[in-house]
Design a protein around this motif. Sequence first.
Motif: not given
Length: 177
Positions: A12-34
Amino acid sequence: MYRLAALACLIAFASACDVAWPNNTDTKLNWFPSCSSPVTFYGLQAQDAKGNAEYPIKLTEPLVIQADMNNPNNVYKSPNLKSTVNLWSWGSAFACQWSVVPTFDLLKNLDACTNGVPCPVEKGRKTIPITLDFSKFDNIIKLLKNDAPYQMEMILHDTASNDQTCVTAQARALTKS
């Protein structure tokens, strides 16, 4: 059994999150009706208080969301239109997932018309500026990680018609000036 538990923890520790920016949020706003809603959203754009496009967004200053929407059924107004904002941050020590940011109910069931929604919200398709001002909650904002992915959900509930609309945005956010 102890070794199996230790191995599970290590994996569990070894597979910890190393993805810094989900869904390209480093470059753009994402949105969706929820949530299911009579109101349809066609687009959201983030702007600063002067009307300039803003990305990443700054949680330390008022944020204006230009919402292109169609409201087909009812006029929404104060005191019936209520707003709730939910926040999540990305990642934890053990998983790549959205984690709830506690707001201690400070952003729950507020009069939407005095908290950023220009009222009345008339019927028809239009673009309305919705202002999210977290600056009055500086004590919470200061605790959030700077330059990180956040998810915000705005829920608008009209107590007169029982209509509800929800829209969620994922964005790169700055919490330090």
